[in-house]
Design a protein around this motif. Structure first.
Motif, PDB file in Angstrom:
ATOM      1  N   LYS A   1      45.263   7.009 106.205  1.00  0.00           N
ATOM      2  CA  LYS A   1      45.146   5.625 105.741  1.00  0.00           C
ATOM      3  C   LYS A   1      46.400   4.810 106.074  1.00  0.00           C
ATOM      4  O   LYS A   1      46.301   3.705 106.605  1.00  0.00           O
TER       5      LYS A   1
ATOM      6  N   HIS B   1      33.069   6.625 105.798  1.00  0.00           N
ATOM      7  CA  HIS B   1      33.219   5.712 104.667  1.00  0.00           C
ATOM      8  C   HIS B   1      34.679   5.407 104.327  1.00  0.00           C
ATOM      9  O   HIS B   1      35.021   4.260 104.053  1.00  0.00           O
ATOM     10  N   SER B   2      35.547   6.404 104.357  1.00  0.00           N
ATOM     11  CA  SER B   2      36.951   6.166 104.009  1.00  0.00           C
ATOM     12  C   SER B   2      37.626   5.268 105.045  1.00  0.00           C
ATOM     13  O   SER B   2      38.420   4.392 104.703  1.00  0.00           O
TER      14      SER B   2
ATOM     15  N   LYS C   1      36.062   3.069 106.972  1.00  0.00           N
ATOM     16  CA  LYS C   1      35.459   1.744 106.803  1.00  0.00           C
ATOM     17  C   LYS C   1      36.096   1.013 105.628  1.00  0.00           C
ATOM     18  O   LYS C   1      36.369  -0.185 105.711  1.00  0.00           O
ATOM     19  N   ALA C   2      36.359   1.716 104.531  1.00  0.00           N
ATOM     20  CA  ALA C   2      36.974   1.102 103.356  1.00  0.00           C
ATOM     21  C   ALA C   2      38.377   0.574 103.674  1.00  0.00           C
ATOM     22  O   ALA C   2      38.753  -0.517 103.230  1.00  0.00           O
ATOM     23  N   VAL C   3      39.147   1.341 104.449  1.00  0.00           N
ATOM     24  CA  VAL C   3      40.485   0.893 104.843  1.00  0.00           C
ATOM     25  C   VAL C   3      40.389  -0.371 105.693  1.00  0.00           C
ATOM     26  O   VAL C   3      41.141  -1.328 105.501  1.00  0.00           O
TER      27      VAL C   3
ATOM     28  N   ARG D   1      37.965  -2.626 105.742  1.00  0.00           N
ATOM     29  CA  ARG D   1      37.539  -3.739 104.890  1.00  0.00           C
ATOM     30  C   ARG D   1      38.690  -4.270 104.041  1.00  0.00           C
ATOM     31  O   ARG D   1      38.830  -5.460 103.854  1.00  0.00           O
ATOM     32  N   LYS D   2      39.514  -3.348 103.532  1.00  0.00           N
ATOM     33  CA  LYS D   2      40.631  -3.754 102.684  1.00  0.00           C
ATOM     34  C   LYS D   2      41.708  -4.475 103.493  1.00  0.00           C
ATOM     35  O   LYS D   2      42.241  -5.485 103.074  1.00  0.00           O
TER      36      LYS D   2
ATOM     37  N   ASN E   1      39.455  -8.079 105.656  1.00  0.00           N
ATOM     38  CA  ASN E   1      38.186  -8.333 104.972  1.00  0.00           C
ATOM     39  C   ASN E   1      37.230  -9.244 105.742  1.00  0.00           C
ATOM     40  O   ASN E   1      36.057  -9.307 105.422  1.00  0.00           O
TER      41      ASN E   1
END
Length: 80
Positions: free
Chosen positions: A27, A50-51, A53-55, A57-58, A61
């Motif tokens: 990350k 998923h992990s 993708k979450a990074v 997006r954060k 955004n």
């Protein structure tokens, strides 16, 4: 599998050329890279972990995220 090393390949999806290979998929590594290149990133084509993708997006955004054809087809055929 504890010593498995996963590199992250950043490529230009228009020219189909690699831009840079990050040393890992951590990350902090990804966030640092994105902060350095934030003005040059509009779309990310990825395998939809998923992990990861979450990074994205954060960190960005506003980003458009697209599933790459290979992984999308594989996931669909496997029912993942």
């Amino acid at each position: 599998m504890g010593n498995k090393k996963c590199e992250t390949i950043n490529a230009d999806s228009i020219r189909h050329e690699p831009l840079e290979i990050l040393p890992d998929s951590e990350k902090d590594t990804l966030v640092a890279y994105l902060k350095e290149h934030v003005d040059n990133v509009e779309v990310v084509v990825m395998d939809m972990i998923h992990s990861f993708k979450a990074v994205l997006r954060k960190a960005l955004n506003y980003l458009t995220i697209v599933a790459d054809c290979f992984h999308f087809t594989s996931y669909t055929l496997l029912g993942v």
